[in-house]
Write an enzyme that holds these catalytic residues in place. Structure first.
Site, PDB file in Angstrom:
ATOM      1  N   ASP A 155      40.578  39.504  28.291  1.00 52.78           N
ATOM      2  CA  ASP A 155      41.847  39.734  28.995  1.00 52.78           C
ATOM      3  C   ASP A 155      42.735  38.534  28.658  1.00 52.78           C
ATOM      4  O   ASP A 155      42.297  37.566  28.024  1.00 52.78           O
ATOM      5  CB  ASP A 155      41.592  39.828  30.505  1.00 52.78           C
ATOM      6  CG  ASP A 155      42.882  40.009  31.292  1.00 52.78           C
ATOM      7  OD1 ASP A 155      43.701  40.865  30.911  1.00 52.78           O
ATOM      8  OD2 ASP A 155      43.095  39.278  32.279  1.00 52.78           O
ATOM      9  N   SER A 156      43.980  38.577  29.148  1.00 49.77           N
ATOM     10  CA  SER A 156      44.863  37.434  28.924  1.00 49.77           C
ATOM     11  C   SER A 156      44.500  36.254  29.827  1.00 49.77           C
ATOM     12  O   SER A 156      44.953  35.139  29.586  1.00 49.77           O
ATOM     13  CB  SER A 156      46.306  37.844  29.224  1.00 49.77           C
ATOM     14  OG  SER A 156      46.404  38.269  30.571  1.00 49.77           O
ATOM     15  N   CYS A 182      41.986  44.815  30.132  1.00 42.76           N
ATOM     16  CA  CYS A 182      43.402  44.454  30.196  1.00 42.76           C
ATOM     17  C   CYS A 182      44.218  45.737  30.022  1.00 42.76           C
ATOM     18  O   CYS A 182      44.124  46.400  28.981  1.00 42.76           O
ATOM     19  CB  CYS A 182      43.690  43.468  29.055  1.00 42.76           C
ATOM     20  SG  CYS A 182      45.437  43.088  28.870  1.00 42.76           S
ATOM     21  N   GLU A 220      47.631  34.047  38.367  1.00 43.87           N
ATOM     22  CA  GLU A 220      47.167  32.944  37.514  1.00 43.87           C
ATOM     23  C   GLU A 220      47.395  31.586  38.181  1.00 43.87           C
ATOM     24  O   GLU A 220      46.701  30.622  37.896  1.00 43.87           O
ATOM     25  CB  GLU A 220      47.870  32.978  36.151  1.00 43.87           C
ATOM     26  CG  GLU A 220      47.408  34.106  35.240  1.00 43.87           C
ATOM     27  CD  GLU A 220      45.979  33.937  34.708  1.00 43.87           C
ATOM     28  OE1 GLU A 220      45.554  32.800  34.453  1.00 43.87           O
ATOM     29  OE2 GLU A 220      45.279  34.967  34.563  1.00 43.87           O
ATOM     30  N   CYS A 229      46.981  47.015  36.019  1.00 46.60           N
ATOM     31  CA  CYS A 229      46.772  45.709  35.400  1.00 46.60           C
ATOM     32  C   CYS A 229      45.559  45.110  36.084  1.00 46.60           C
ATOM     33  O   CYS A 229      45.454  45.144  37.322  1.00 46.60           O
ATOM     34  CB  CYS A 229      47.994  44.823  35.629  1.00 46.60           C
ATOM     35  SG  CYS A 229      47.700  43.083  35.261  1.00 46.60           S
ATOM     36  N   HIS A 233      44.683  42.227  36.688  1.00 48.38           N
ATOM     37  CA  HIS A 233      44.920  41.101  37.611  1.00 48.38           C
ATOM     38  C   HIS A 233      45.152  41.575  39.049  1.00 48.38           C
ATOM     39  O   HIS A 233      44.912  40.833  39.997  1.00 48.38           O
ATOM     40  CB  HIS A 233      46.172  40.313  37.192  1.00 48.38           C
ATOM     41  CG  HIS A 233      45.950  39.320  36.090  1.00 48.38           C
ATOM     42  ND1 HIS A 233      45.759  39.674  34.786  1.00 48.38           N
ATOM     43  CD2 HIS A 233      45.924  37.957  36.117  1.00 48.38           C
ATOM     44  CE1 HIS A 233      45.623  38.588  34.048  1.00 48.38           C
ATOM     45  NE2 HIS A 233      45.712  37.529  34.833  1.00 48.38           N
TER      46      HIS A 233
HETATM   47  N1  DGL Z   1      45.429  41.670  33.038  1.00 46.13           N
HETATM   48  C1  DGL Z   1      46.253  42.197  32.041  1.00 46.13           C
HETATM   49  C2  DGL Z   1      46.578  43.636  32.234  1.00 46.13           C
HETATM   50  O1  DGL Z   1      45.704  44.317  32.709  1.00 46.13           O
HETATM   51  C3  DGL Z   1      47.264  41.305  31.394  1.00 46.13           C
HETATM   52  C4  DGL Z   1      48.421  40.908  32.181  1.00 46.13           C
HETATM   53  C5  DGL Z   1      49.325  39.933  31.473  1.00 46.13           C
HETATM   54  O2  DGL Z   1      48.828  39.018  30.833  1.00 46.13           O
HETATM   55  O3  DGL Z   1      50.543  40.109  31.580  1.00 46.13           O
HETATM   56  O4  DGL Z   1      47.616  44.144  31.926  1.00 46.13           O
END
Ligand code: DGL
Length: 271
Positions: free
Chosen positions: A10-11, A73, A151, A185, A187
């Site tokens: 993931d990011s 992600c 984050e 997402c 996150h």
């Molecule tokens: N967690 C990621 C997603 O599901 C990435 C979010 C991001 O880095 O903007 O989209």
């Protein structure tokens, strides 16, 4: 039986929603996690950049001889093409398909989708849902501030700033009277208590990270690829580990032991 690791990327922190569910469902699986914290957020980037990052992340994980790679992600999953998937040469899944399936299984016909700008603009969840059930209506809203809030550790259920931001983002979703909401997402499940409270616990929340882990469990079982190891999880990130370790530790409910920082150059060279 196959004791090779599962690669999850993931990011940043979002993919831990898949790790957490994976550890609950299959505690004996070895996991290699990569969070591209040096380049987070992904959600505001172009399709071309995202595809390039995705292939670098995958190439990094391939070095560990993974038996399955999961793009935990929503953003990457929304722009990942079947051609890219074929070129990898390792079993792969994103989160969109498993999540759309789970949402369609419980909805009464109105599904909300929240995600990053890239995810919402790609229309990937809507397409996947329509392919499963053309009678379901979907309503999307991008929530670009959620990822930086997560984050930066603004995840406490009573966090006033995150609550205010969530109120604004969830208003159109509430107005659309959805019965099911995809946290598209990975996150966003870290904000579940806030989101659920604002929706008065009246909407079924579908956690994309979790759904990817469930898909993986089925895949490994049906292909005789389950492991019987010690469930060790190694973490790699592309920026400093302190904040990642702190928020990740709170989310996973235990301190993270094994975090290695790699450089973006190393990542680019993996391909
Ligand atoms: N967690 C990621 C997603 O599901 C990435 C979010 C991001 O880095 O903007 O989209």
């Amino acid at each position: 039986m196959d004791n090779r690791a599962i690669g999850i990327f993931d990011s940043g922190l979002g993919g831990l929603t898949t790790v957490k569910e994976m550890q609950r469902l299959l505690p004996q699986e070895r996991i290699i996690y990569f969070g591209d914290t040096g380049r987070v957020p992904y959600g505001s980037r172009s399709r071309e950049t995202l595809r390039k990052y995705a292939m670098q992340d995958v190439a990094f994980l391939k070095q560990f001889d993974c038996k399955l790679i999961i793009a935990a992600c929503g953003t990457i999953s929304s722009v990942f093409t079947p051609e890219m998937q074929q070129s990898i040469g390792v079993p792969f899944t994103g989160v969109v398909q498993p999540t759309a399936q789970a949402a369609c299984a419980v909805t009464n016909g109105r599904i909300g989708v929240i995600g990053t700008s890239a995810t919402i603009h790609s229309g990937a969840y809507g397409r996947a849902i329509r392919a499963i059930n053309p009678n379901v209506r979907t309503f999307g809203n991008a929530c670009p501030l959620f990822v930086p809030l997560v984050e930066n550790g603004f995840v406490q259920p009573d966090n006033e700033i995150t609550t205010r931001v969530a109120e604004i983002y969830l208003k159109p979703i509430q107005e659309a009277q959805v019965d099911t909401l995809i946290l598209g997402c990975t996150h966003y499940p870290l904000l579940t208590p806030i989101i659920d409270r604002l929706l008065n616990s009246q909407v079924t929340l579908i956690n994309a990270g979790e759904q990817a882990a469930r898909w993986a469990q089925n895949y490994l079982m049906s292909n005789d690829l389950l492991g019987d190891g010690d469930g060790a999880c190694e973490y790699f990130i592309s920026d400093t580990p302190e904040l990642f370790a702190e928020t990740a530790g709170i989310f996973l409910g235990e301190p993270l032991k094994d975090i290695t920082q790699i450089s973006i150059e190393e990542l680019q060279a993996a391909i």
